[in-house]
Design a protein around this motif. Structure first.
Motif, PDB file in Angstrom:
ATOM      1  N   ILE A   1       0.692  -1.465  -0.262  1.00 52.50           N
ATOM      2  CA  ILE A   1      -0.290  -0.352  -0.040  1.00 52.50           C
ATOM      3  C   ILE A   1       1.142   1.381  -0.524  1.00 52.50           C
ATOM      4  N   ILE A   2       0.151   2.261  -0.699  1.00 50.99           N
ATOM      5  CA  ILE A   2       1.143   2.880  -1.071  1.00 50.99           C
ATOM      6  C   ILE A   2       0.397   4.465  -0.605  1.00 50.99           C
ATOM      7  N   ASN A   3       0.687   5.176  -0.052  1.00 54.42           N
ATOM      8  CA  ASN A   3      -0.350   6.624   0.558  1.00 54.42           C
ATOM      9  C   ASN A   3       0.216   7.292  -0.497  1.00 54.42           C
ATOM     10  N   ILE A   4      -0.012   8.408  -0.537  1.00 55.22           N
ATOM     11  CA  ILE A   4       0.403   9.839  -1.540  1.00 55.22           C
ATOM     12  C   ILE A   4       0.242  10.993  -0.458  1.00 55.22           C
ATOM     13  N   CYS A   5       1.200  10.925   0.458  1.00 59.61           N
ATOM     14  CA  CYS A   5       1.262  12.167   1.236  1.00 59.61           C
ATOM     15  C   CYS A   5       1.437  13.425   1.469  1.00 59.61           C
TER      16      CYS A   5
ATOM     17  N   THR B   1      -0.303   5.969   7.254  1.00 63.42           N
ATOM     18  CA  THR B   1       0.103   4.788   6.956  1.00 63.42           C
ATOM     19  C   THR B   1       1.029   3.984   8.104  1.00 63.42           C
ATOM     20  N   ARG B   2       1.567   5.017   8.686  1.00 57.08           N
ATOM     21  CA  ARG B   2       2.508   4.034  10.140  1.00 57.08           C
ATOM     22  C   ARG B   2       1.285   2.978  10.617  1.00 57.08           C
ATOM     23  N   ASN B   3       0.230   3.838  10.908  1.00 57.13           N
ATOM     24  CA  ASN B   3      -0.819   2.128  11.973  1.00 57.13           C
ATOM     25  C   ASN B   3      -0.961   1.181  10.896  1.00 57.13           C
ATOM     26  N   ILE B   4      -0.923   1.345   9.418  1.00 53.82           N
ATOM     27  CA  ILE B   4      -1.782   0.199   9.009  1.00 53.82           C
ATOM     28  C   ILE B   4      -0.112  -0.937   9.261  1.00 53.82           C
ATOM     29  N   ALA B   5       1.439   0.055   8.573  1.00 53.42           N
ATOM     30  CA  ALA B   5       2.410  -0.861   8.975  1.00 53.42           C
ATOM     31  C   ALA B   5       1.897  -1.670  10.602  1.00 53.42           C
ATOM     32  N   SER B   6       1.574  -0.967  11.218  1.00 47.54           N
ATOM     33  CA  SER B   6       1.913  -1.120  12.688  1.00 47.54           C
ATOM     34  C   SER B   6       1.120  -2.603  13.039  1.00 47.54           C
ATOM     35  N   GLU B   7      -0.368  -2.885  12.245  1.00 48.86           N
ATOM     36  CA  GLU B   7      -1.540  -3.448  12.591  1.00 48.86           C
ATOM     37  C   GLU B   7      -0.904  -4.853  11.656  1.00 48.86           C
TER      38      GLU B   7
ATOM     39  N   GLY C   1       1.463  -5.326   9.370  1.00 54.14           N
ATOM     40  CA  GLY C   1       3.295  -6.151   8.924  1.00 54.14           C
ATOM     41  C   GLY C   1       2.913  -7.355   8.471  1.00 54.14           C
ATOM     42  N   LYS C   2       2.679  -8.309   9.940  1.00 50.63           N
ATOM     43  CA  LYS C   2       2.661  -9.483  10.113  1.00 50.63           C
ATOM     44  C   LYS C   2       2.028 -10.181   9.615  1.00 50.63           C
ATOM     45  N   TYR C   3       1.386  -9.541   8.336  1.00 48.59           N
ATOM     46  CA  TYR C   3       0.771 -10.842   7.151  1.00 48.59           C
ATOM     47  C   TYR C   3       1.372 -10.166   6.231  1.00 48.59           C
ATOM     48  N   ASN C   4       2.662  -9.225   6.101  1.00 47.94           N
ATOM     49  CA  ASN C   4       3.862  -9.085   5.050  1.00 47.94           C
ATOM     50  C   ASN C   4       2.481  -8.021   4.087  1.00 47.94           C
ATOM     51  N   ILE C   5       2.080  -6.999   4.960  1.00 51.20           N
ATOM     52  CA  ILE C   5       1.604  -6.128   3.583  1.00 51.20           C
ATOM     53  C   ILE C   5       2.548  -4.664   4.159  1.00 51.20           C
ATOM     54  N   GLN C   6       3.306  -4.126   3.405  1.00 51.77           N
ATOM     55  CA  GLN C   6       4.235  -2.908   3.406  1.00 51.77           C
ATOM     56  C   GLN C   6       3.139  -2.128   3.431  1.00 51.77           C
ATOM     57  N   CYS C   7       2.981  -0.703   4.154  1.00 60.13           N
ATOM     58  CA  CYS C   7       2.599   0.395   3.884  1.00 60.13           C
ATOM     59  C   CYS C   7       3.343   1.396   4.403  1.00 60.13           C
ATOM     60  N   ASN C   8       3.464   2.147   2.973  1.00 60.11           N
ATOM     61  CA  ASN C   8       4.334   3.311   3.045  1.00 60.11           C
ATOM     62  C   ASN C   8       3.565   4.683   2.288  1.00 60.11           C
TER      63      ASN C   8
ATOM     64  N   PHE D   1      11.327  -4.897   3.419  1.00 56.93           N
ATOM     65  CA  PHE D   1      11.514  -4.673   5.057  1.00 56.93           C
ATOM     66  C   PHE D   1      11.520  -3.651   5.073  1.00 56.93           C
ATOM     67  N   VAL D   2      10.289  -2.290   3.822  1.00 50.61           N
ATOM     68  CA  VAL D   2      10.798  -1.407   4.391  1.00 50.61           C
ATOM     69  C   VAL D   2       9.222  -1.400   5.057  1.00 50.61           C
ATOM     70  N   ASN D   3       8.892  -0.658   5.741  1.00 51.72           N
ATOM     71  CA  ASN D   3       7.335  -0.168   6.226  1.00 51.72           C
ATOM     72  C   ASN D   3       7.047  -0.159   7.344  1.00 51.72           C
ATOM     73  N   GLY D   4       6.515   1.023   6.990  1.00 52.38           N
ATOM     74  CA  GLY D   4       5.408   2.933   7.886  1.00 52.38           C
ATOM     75  C   GLY D   4       6.654   4.049   7.371  1.00 52.38           C
ATOM     76  N   HIS D   5       6.875   3.591   6.499  1.00 51.83           N
ATOM     77  CA  HIS D   5       7.738   4.935   6.295  1.00 51.83           C
ATOM     78  C   HIS D   5       7.831   5.704   4.846  1.00 51.83           C
ATOM     79  N   ILE D   6       7.944   7.374   5.224  1.00 48.10           N
ATOM     80  CA  ILE D   6       7.291   8.329   3.990  1.00 48.10           C
ATOM     81  C   ILE D   6       8.275   8.409   3.568  1.00 48.10           C
ATOM     82  N   LEU D   7       8.829   8.404   2.371  1.00 52.39           N
ATOM     83  CA  LEU D   7       9.608   8.693   1.169  1.00 52.39           C
ATOM     84  C   LEU D   7       9.505  10.322   1.240  1.00 52.39           C
ATOM     85  N   TYR D   8      10.048  11.097   1.089  1.00 50.75           N
ATOM     86  CA  TYR D   8       9.332  12.527   0.456  1.00 50.75           C
ATOM     87  C   TYR D   8      10.682  12.639  -0.453  1.00 50.75           C
ATOM     88  N   VAL D   9      10.132  13.017  -1.788  1.00 46.23           N
ATOM     89  CA  VAL D   9      10.449  13.292  -3.107  1.00 46.23           C
ATOM     90  C   VAL D   9      10.697  15.064  -2.856  1.00 46.23           C
TER      91      VAL D   9
END
Length: 264
Positions: free
Chosen positions: A139-143, A168-174, A176-183, A243-251
């Motif tokens: 899951i990629i959220n456009i912040c 974004t961080r909460n989806i990663a937290s909740e 992540g154990k299902y191999n879902i990465q949300c950034n 292995f990247v989860n709960g991160h906001i990549l600022y471009v």
């Protein structure tokens, strides 16, 4: 193994009719993903389908308002039946209303929050069960830089994008154990047709005042392009980011790292 390959994956990019969403969809398609998008109007949907055809991308379009929970659930079910389970979700649909806070109605504030924050919640909530069933997903959220900074006239947008960062961080937290990465991706100021008037030369040949402001605040000394967002999107959608989860990549060309130029 190509860690950046999306071959065999289905990607839903909400509101990806033009601009940032379309550019991200284009890059995911180039990496091998099947593209699905939505729009809340038939006119927008037709415009998007035409744009994808012109790029030789076989995209699947659906008429859906991301703030309508029932409509979203129906769309997700329809996509699974007609295209396949969603492996990648990009929550791109959003609006901005530039109104001074004390002049902004609560209805306008709620509309921005509804599309920019409730929408990603509703669509993610509908897609996550499929991802759990399939053993993972992206899951990629456009912040936005407004996930970190305030600015005049964007109280609702900043509130929504700040909330989206934490969602974004909460989806990663909740999950992540299902191999879902949300950034998230936080675009800086991007050169699009919508921002073109802010970059027009003045009659005396000088830069537009807002253009001067952005250049002075950006270490890269330029506006971003939609192409600048494509590589980060493919990275966050691919196995390369497992292995990247709960991160906001600022471009953003470095804006958030920079205090700005000293006045001459």
């Amino acid at each position: 193994m190509n860690q950046f390959s999306l071959k065999g994956k289905t990607a839903l990019i909400t509101g990806a009719v033009y601009g940032i969403g379309f550019a991200i969809a284009e890059s995911l398609a180039e990496a091998g993903a099947t593209i699905v998008f939505n729009d809340r109007s038939q006119e927008g949907l037709d415009r998007g389908l035409k744009a994808y055809r012109e790029k030789d991308i076989q995209a699947h379009g659906y008429l859906c308002d991301v703030t309508d929970e029932t409509a979203v659930e129906n769309m997700i079910g329809q996509i699974k039946e007609e295209v396949g389970s969603i492996d990648i979700l990009v929550n791109n649909a959003g609006i901005i209303k530039r109104i001074p806070m004390i002049e902004m109605s609560a209805a306008d504030f709620r509309q921005v929050i509804d599309i920019d924050l409730n929408g990603p919640f509703i669509v993610s909530k509908a897609v996550i069960p499929q991802m759990i069933e399939n053993g993972g997903g992206k899951i990629i959220n456009i912040c936005s830089m407004m996930s970190e900074l305030g600015r005049e006239t964007v109280s609702a947008y900043a509130a929504a994008k700040g909330g989206l960062k934490m969602l974004t961080r909460n989806i990663a937290s909740e999950y992540g154990k299902y191999n879902i990465q949300c950034n998230g991706i936080g675009p800086g100021y991007i050169a699009t047709p919508q921002t073109a008037p802010l970059r027009e030369k003045q009659p005396d040949g000088s830069r537009h005042p807002f253009d001067q402001f952005i250049i002075a605040k950006t270490p890269a000394e330029r506006w971003g392009t939609t192409a600048d967002l494509q590589g980060p999107a493919v990275f966050l959608a691919s196995p390369a980011s497992d292995f990247v989860n709960g991160h906001i990549l600022y471009v953003d060309g470095g804006i958030l790292a920079y205090i700005g130029k000293q006045p001459e």
